[in-house]
Enzyme design. Sequence first.
Site, PDB file in Angstrom:
ATOM      1  N   LYS A   1       4.917  25.870  40.023  1.00  0.00           N
ATOM      2  CA  LYS A   1       6.163  26.639  39.941  1.00  0.00           C
ATOM      3  C   LYS A   1       7.209  26.140  40.916  1.00  0.00           C
ATOM      4  O   LYS A   1       8.403  26.217  40.640  1.00  0.00           O
ATOM      5  CB  LYS A   1       5.894  28.139  40.127  1.00  0.00           C
ATOM      6  CG  LYS A   1       5.193  28.743  38.920  1.00  0.00           C
ATOM      7  CD  LYS A   1       5.513  30.208  38.716  1.00  0.00           C
ATOM      8  CE  LYS A   1       4.890  30.668  37.390  1.00  0.00           C
ATOM      9  NZ  LYS A   1       5.021  32.085  37.137  1.00  0.00           N
TER      10      LYS A   1
ATOM     11  N   LYS B   1      -0.253  24.675  29.740  1.00  0.00           N
ATOM     12  CA  LYS B   1      -0.609  25.962  29.144  1.00  0.00           C
ATOM     13  C   LYS B   1       0.602  26.570  28.450  1.00  0.00           C
ATOM     14  O   LYS B   1       1.750  26.306  28.843  1.00  0.00           O
ATOM     15  CB  LYS B   1      -1.189  26.919  30.192  1.00  0.00           C
ATOM     16  CG  LYS B   1      -0.191  27.542  31.131  1.00  0.00           C
ATOM     17  CD  LYS B   1      -0.734  28.832  31.761  1.00  0.00           C
ATOM     18  CE  LYS B   1       0.406  29.546  32.482  1.00  0.00           C
ATOM     19  NZ  LYS B   1       0.208  30.919  32.811  1.00  0.00           N
TER      20      LYS B   1
ATOM     21  N   LYS C   1       5.300  31.898  28.717  1.00  0.00           N
ATOM     22  CA  LYS C   1       6.457  32.626  28.196  1.00  0.00           C
ATOM     23  C   LYS C   1       7.747  32.197  28.877  1.00  0.00           C
ATOM     24  O   LYS C   1       8.827  32.466  28.367  1.00  0.00           O
ATOM     25  CB  LYS C   1       6.238  34.126  28.300  1.00  0.00           C
ATOM     26  CG  LYS C   1       5.997  34.678  29.693  1.00  0.00           C
ATOM     27  CD  LYS C   1       6.015  36.191  29.620  1.00  0.00           C
ATOM     28  CE  LYS C   1       4.792  36.854  30.198  1.00  0.00           C
ATOM     29  NZ  LYS C   1       4.650  36.713  31.655  1.00  0.00           N
TER      30      LYS C   1
END
Length: 333
Positions: free
Chosen positions: A117, A199, A202
């Site tokens: 992230k 992966k 969203k």
Amino acid sequence: MSETLERKRVLSCIQPSGMLTLGNYLGALKNWVKMQDEFETTFAVADLHAITVRQEPAKLRSQIYSTYALMLALGLDPEKSTMFIQSHVPEHACLAWVLSCNTQFGEMARMTQFKDKSAKHADNINVGLFSYPVLMAADILLYKPDFVPVGADQKQHLEIARDIAIRFNRLYGDVFTVPDAYIPKTGARVMSLQDPEKKMSKSDDNLNSFVAILDDKDTVIRKFKRAITDSEGGIYVSEDKKGVSNLITIYSAVTGKTVPEVEKEFEGKGYGDFKLAVGEAVADELAPIRERYNKIISDKGELERLFRDGAERAERVARKTCFKAMKKVGFVV
Ligand code: ATP
Ligand code: LTN
């Protein structure tokens, strides 16, 4: 003793950071729904976690409502489960502070999600993003769950929560239950339809990479038709056929058929037919959820009543654990 007191406890949370995906559903929420009959279950919308990445306030607010509504549409039942919004129970932030003073910098620095992230949001590598697993440990430990149903990506965070609990108990005396991760056999890691090395997420900027639970039938089928496969043909699971393997996993998780059964069903068939079949199976599973969601989201008053009530119930449990931990540390409580 009543039956409820003897049941094992389960807790999990989901971030309101976008439209919930098929990955969230197969990796986590589908199991939550199944578990609520057997266990004493607590589920939260992790809004405090969502702001580790910059969120537009109005959008975040609406995503908190829609995530809660979707949890209901999927079959979570406030009569069976305690369902609340994380920020409504201040003990989460309070215990996270106490735990963060008992967690080492080096432990956090190893977390792969932080590395991923922070690479993705290089302009906002905030301290909350770094210490996020401590908040997650607080979410968990407050409710003393035996099991935490999550997708495989959360395994590392679960291990940290266990380490934090064990260390705290050793230093200050028994306060926390050491939880186990509950990771499903199929669907634990649903991959992006556009890059099967990543992966499904969203918060992916490429809308074709994920199927949202609320996507309509045409959209679902279109996204599967565009899913990346390979040029070799052959429908079977293999390390060098990540795209096809992902579609097989999805089909297997949705239909309940085993992987060998799926491979047999599509033996000799082309990718076109296969992708259409996966798309249709997923669309059929999602259609009734979307219908229920549309009804639920139209009654904000009822949603508010449910999540306020859930927060009250959650806080009764959280307050006790937080109080005990604070007392052990030496605070005047
Ligand atoms: P973000 O993309 O904002 O990081 P996320 O979807 O990865 O969000 P959460 O919403 O917090 O993360 O995930 C909720 C649950 O869904 C977690 O238990 C997580 O492990 C699971 N999950 C998320 N993505 C997948 C996936 N691709 N496959 C299986 N499970 C998943
Ligand atoms: N970190 C998780 C969401 C999450 C969670 C939790 C999951 C926050 N708190 C407590 C299980 C238990 C994620 O990003 N998927």
